[in-house]
Write a protein that holds these residues in place. Structure first.
Motif, PDB file in Angstrom:
ATOM      1  N   GLY A 130       3.614 -10.164  14.404  1.00  0.00           N
ATOM      2  CA  GLY A 130       4.150  -8.806  14.244  1.00  0.00           C
ATOM      3  C   GLY A 130       4.509  -8.514  12.799  1.00  0.00           C
ATOM      4  N   ASN A 131       5.111  -9.502  12.128  1.00  0.00           N
ATOM      5  CA  ASN A 131       5.427  -9.306  10.709  1.00  0.00           C
ATOM      6  C   ASN A 131       4.159  -9.094   9.884  1.00  0.00           C
ATOM      7  OD1 ASN A 131       8.123  -9.629  11.274  1.00  0.00           O
ATOM      8  ND2 ASN A 131       8.129 -11.836  10.815  1.00  0.00           N
ATOM      9  N   LEU A 132       3.113  -9.873  10.210  1.00  0.00           N
ATOM     10  CA  LEU A 132       1.834  -9.717   9.505  1.00  0.00           C
ATOM     11  C   LEU A 132       1.255  -8.335   9.723  1.00  0.00           C
ATOM     12  CD1 LEU A 132      -0.581 -10.868   7.914  1.00  0.00           C
ATOM     13  CD2 LEU A 132      -1.473 -11.741  10.106  1.00  0.00           C
ATOM     14  N   GLU A 133       1.345  -7.845  10.942  1.00  0.00           N
ATOM     15  CA  GLU A 133       0.789  -6.526  11.233  1.00  0.00           C
ATOM     16  C   GLU A 133       1.555  -5.442  10.488  1.00  0.00           C
ATOM     17  OE1 GLU A 133      -1.889  -3.864  12.828  1.00  0.00           O
ATOM     18  OE2 GLU A 133      -1.924  -6.077  12.758  1.00  0.00           O
ATOM     19  N   ARG A 134       2.855  -5.577  10.401  1.00  0.00           N
ATOM     20  CA  ARG A 134       3.642  -4.588   9.659  1.00  0.00           C
ATOM     21  C   ARG A 134       3.328  -4.640   8.167  1.00  0.00           C
ATOM     22  NH1 ARG A 134       7.423  -6.169  13.558  1.00  0.00           N
ATOM     23  NH2 ARG A 134       8.280  -7.784  12.162  1.00  0.00           N
ATOM     24  N   ALA A 135       3.140  -5.848   7.639  1.00  0.00           N
ATOM     25  CA  ALA A 135       2.792  -5.958   6.203  1.00  0.00           C
ATOM     26  C   ALA A 135       1.423  -5.372   5.941  1.00  0.00           C
ATOM     27  CB  ALA A 135       2.843  -7.427   5.777  1.00  0.00           C
ATOM     28  N   ARG A 136       0.514  -5.578   6.866  1.00  0.00           N
ATOM     29  CA  ARG A 136      -0.827  -5.006   6.698  1.00  0.00           C
ATOM     30  C   ARG A 136      -0.792  -3.491   6.698  1.00  0.00           C
ATOM     31  NH1 ARG A 136      -4.745  -2.804   9.368  1.00  0.00           N
ATOM     32  NH2 ARG A 136      -3.536  -2.847  11.314  1.00  0.00           N
ATOM     33  N   LYS A 137      -0.033  -2.932   7.616  1.00  0.00           N
ATOM     34  CA  LYS A 137       0.069  -1.467   7.682  1.00  0.00           C
ATOM     35  C   LYS A 137       0.750  -0.902   6.439  1.00  0.00           C
ATOM     36  CE  LYS A 137       0.081  -1.070  12.734  1.00  0.00           C
ATOM     37  NZ  LYS A 137       0.841  -0.648  13.915  1.00  0.00           N
ATOM     38  N   ALA A 138       1.769  -1.621   5.966  1.00  0.00           N
ATOM     39  CA  ALA A 138       2.446  -1.154   4.738  1.00  0.00           C
ATOM     40  C   ALA A 138       1.502  -1.191   3.544  1.00  0.00           C
ATOM     41  CB  ALA A 138       3.688  -2.023   4.481  1.00  0.00           C
ATOM     42  N   TYR A 139       0.700  -2.262   3.459  1.00  0.00           N
ATOM     43  CA  TYR A 139      -0.271  -2.362   2.378  1.00  0.00           C
ATOM     44  C   TYR A 139      -1.330  -1.265   2.490  1.00  0.00           C
ATOM     45  CZ  TYR A 139      -4.345  -4.091  -0.146  1.00  0.00           C
ATOM     46  OH  TYR A 139      -5.435  -4.179  -0.978  1.00  0.00           O
ATOM     47  N   GLU A 140      -1.784  -1.004   3.691  1.00  0.00           N
ATOM     48  CA  GLU A 140      -2.793   0.055   3.894  1.00  0.00           C
ATOM     49  C   GLU A 140      -2.244   1.429   3.484  1.00  0.00           C
ATOM     50  OE1 GLU A 140      -5.586   1.829   7.545  1.00  0.00           O
ATOM     51  OE2 GLU A 140      -4.189   0.171   7.906  1.00  0.00           O
ATOM     52  N   LYS A 141      -1.011   1.686   3.847  1.00  0.00           N
ATOM     53  CA  LYS A 141      -0.396   2.969   3.475  1.00  0.00           C
ATOM     54  C   LYS A 141      -0.216   3.082   1.968  1.00  0.00           C
ATOM     55  CE  LYS A 141       3.793   5.682   4.249  1.00  0.00           C
ATOM     56  NZ  LYS A 141       5.116   5.701   4.924  1.00  0.00           N
ATOM     57  N   ALA A 142       0.255   2.007   1.343  1.00  0.00           N
ATOM     58  CA  ALA A 142       0.460   2.038  -0.117  1.00  0.00           C
ATOM     59  C   ALA A 142      -0.866   2.188  -0.840  1.00  0.00           C
ATOM     60  CB  ALA A 142       1.169   0.756  -0.559  1.00  0.00           C
ATOM     61  N   PHE A 143      -1.924   1.557  -0.293  1.00  0.00           N
ATOM     62  CA  PHE A 143      -3.244   1.669  -0.921  1.00  0.00           C
ATOM     63  C   PHE A 143      -3.753   3.114  -0.890  1.00  0.00           C
ATOM     64  CE2 PHE A 143      -7.885   1.534  -0.670  1.00  0.00           C
ATOM     65  CZ  PHE A 143      -8.177   0.881  -1.851  1.00  0.00           C
TER      66      PHE A 143
END
Length: 602
Positions: A130-143
């Motif tokens: 779950g933490n990985l998925e949240r970090a991925r989504k945060a990175y996608e949004k920032a990108f």
């Protein structure tokens, strides 16, 4: 093969499998419990069956016949079988059911602990994913925001209508968004690395360990299931030889049934001893007398024909008297009981003259045997009193020797009375024998020997090593109190090969220090009594010391608590039992109340 590697993704199925396995083991325990209940009930019903078919007192006389004796032995063997069924139930409960219940409880606790550990590991992995998925989504949004900021800056820089300040603002926004994108990217990379490491550890180390514990638990359950089944078989197989012996006993009892022997027993039991009646005489009516002097017609008189036997084979004499059974000794006629006349109720005569000759001799012989047994018992009691008096004389602190004198006199009086009664019934018996000569052929006349072969049993071979100076008590007590008992029918005993030479009424006490006393018993008149056995007398059984005992006088031996000894001679009513050590050929007397006796079956 391991559950950790082969079934790495079957956590739920393994959880269900182990649950079912433990439930199955618990169900097997319920089976053992119910079987124990059935075994106990079966044993109880067998015992109840045996008890209901035990012979009643009124039937015991019929149990002299071989089928009845065999049936009684079969009842005993069935009762023993019931004991073996109880033993099976007891051993199953102690060696199988109790251990199985404890094992089921431990299995449940261990399974719960292992499943909780697996659930915790799976929850940790799921949290990290779950933490990985949240970090991925945060990175996608920032990108995406960084790309938009870069696009806005390029458009602003190309637009000549915008001021430098607006372009600088767009450039600053682009720089911030780009920096945020890089930070999100770094966080995503870190979470990805952490998640991969945790997942590798989860599926290759942590969960396989949990599955391995569950596998060991399940294998242990299966192994113990096998062991408990083997134990159940061993428990039942252990009693099989005893049950087989019970069956052999029943078979042996059946083989001892003898129809010819029973036929002889019926003859002995019901034979009257009379001869069959002779022919009826012919009475000539022509010899009848004529008219008498008074001209009265005198009718021919024909004497009535009388048979001296009734239907039951007893002597006719007006009213038929009721025959009394052997167990008339339990009659409520207190007077006859006090006079020691068993079986002579309902108007029966003491000399049994109302019985047929053969039955009369049998009944009188029984009465003689009973009187002789009472003489033996009273003699043993008298010997015990003399021992006690000897102890009191040696140690006055224990009691007054003269206090025993009254009991010795009473015992002597009882022996006199029993001796007179023995003489009386022996006279009845001799009379019956003489009367039988007129009714039976000489070849049929035989006197049944007494049940014990003599009027009294031999005095016990209790030996004393005291010197002649210690004979004062035995001579004074026995000669003054007990030596005046006589009967007119002495009964002599035969000496067995190897027995010591006879002595006259020898009674040697274990603790009193009595010497060779001279006592006369009913029926003595010079009768000789012998020592019982040699030193190698076979034991009657074993005994165990309940308390320690220190021998303080000659004739007794010490013993420690729990010591096993051979029983050489039973208590004769004086409170002492003669024993022999198992490890050493040493004999002596110990207090009867200090030991627990186990007689051999004969």
């Amino acid at each position: 093969m391991s559950w950790g590697t082969e079934l790495w993704d079957q956590y739920e199925n393994l959880s269900l499998h182990t649950q079912k396995g433990i439930e199955f083991l618990e169900r097997y325990g319920h089976f053992i419990r119910d079987r124990c209940t059935i075994e106990v009930e079966y044993a109880a019903k067998l015992r109840r069956l045996v008890k209901s078919y035990q012979p009643k007192k009124k039937e015991e006389e019929d149990y002299q016949y071989s089928p009845c004796r065999a049936f009684k032995l079969e009842l005993n063997e069935v009762n023993d079988q019931a004991g073996q069924r109880e033993l099976i139930a007891e051993n199953l409960q102690a060696n199988v059911l109790r251990e199985l219940n404890i094992l089921v409880k431990d299995f449940k606790e261990d399974r719960k602990k292992h499943l909780q550990e697996g659930a915790r590991l799976m929850a940790s992995l799921a949290g990290q994913i779950g933490n990985l998925e949240r970090a991925r989504k945060a990175y996608e949004k920032a990108f995406r925001e960084a790309e938009r900021a870069l696009d806005n800056y390029q458009r602003a820089d190309a637009d000549l209508n915008l001021s430098r300040a607006e372009v600088e603002k767009q450039r600053m926004n682009m720089t911030v968004k780009t920096q945020q994108c890089e930070e999100a990217k770094t966080e995503y990379a870190n979470q990805l690395q952490k998640t991969n490491d945790m997942q590798t550890l989860h599926y290759h180390t942590a969960m396989p360990d949990v599955f391995q514990h569950l596998q060991e638990l399940d294998e242990k359950r299966v192994k113990n299931m096998r062991n408990y089944m083997m134990k159940s078989v061993a428990i039942e197989r252990a009693v099989a030889p005893i049950i087989e012996q019970c069956l052999d006993g029943i078979e042996k009892a059946a083989n001892e049934i003898n129809e010819k022997e029973d036929t002889l027993l019926v003859i002995e039991r019901y034979k009257s001893g009379f001869q069959p009646p002779g022919d009826f005489p012919f009475e000539d009516l022509s010899a009848a007398k004529s008219y008498d002097s008074n001209s009265q017609l005198s009718q021919p008189v024909m004497q009535p024909i009388h048979n001296h036997l009734t239907v039951k084979g007893t002597v006719s004499g007006g009213k038929i008297k009721k025959r009394v059974g052997l167990f008339g000794i339990f009659s409520s006629n207190k007077k006859l009981i006090e006079n020691n006349v068993p079986g002579y109720g309902d108007g029966a005569k003491e000399d049994c003259s109302d019985l047929p000759p053969n039955q009369r001799k049998k009944r009188l012989q029984q009465r003689i045997d009973e009187i002789q047994a009472k003489i033996q018992q009273e003699t043993a009691a008298r010997d015990g009193l003399m021992k006690m008096k000897g102890v009191y004389e040696q140690n006055p602190a224990l009691g007054d020797p003269m206090s025993i004198e009254g009991q010795l006199n009473e015992s002597s009086h009882k022996l006199d009375k029993l001796g007179a009664e023995l003489t009386k019934f022996q006279g009845y018996f001799d009379e019956a024998m003489r009367a039988g000569l007129n009714l039976s052929s000489p070849s049929q006349i035989s006197r049944k020997p007494t049940s014990n072969g003599s009027a009294t049993r031999p005095l016990s071979s209790r030996r004393s090593s005291h010197s002649g100076g210690e004979e004062s008590l035995s001579r004074s007590a026995s000669d003054s109190s007990v030596s005046n008992v006589n009967t007119s029918q002495p009964v002599h005993k035969k000496s067995a090969p190897g027995t010591p030479q006879p002595i006259h009424g020898s009674t040697n006490s274990p603790e009193s220090g009595l010497g060779a006393s001279r006592t006369s018993l009913p029926g003595s008149g010079g009768e000789e009594y012998y020592l019982d056995e040699l030193e190698a007398q076979p034991p009657l059984g074993t005994c165990r010391a309940l308390y320690p005992f220190d021998a303080t006088s000659e004739g007794s031996i010490p013993m420690y608590d729990g010591e096993e000894l051979y029983m050489i001679e039973l208590d004769q009513g004086d409170g002492w039992t003669r024993v022999r050590r198992i490890s050493q050929p040493i004999e002596g007397f110990v207090p009867t109340s200090y030991i627990e006796c186990n007689l051999y079956n004969t």
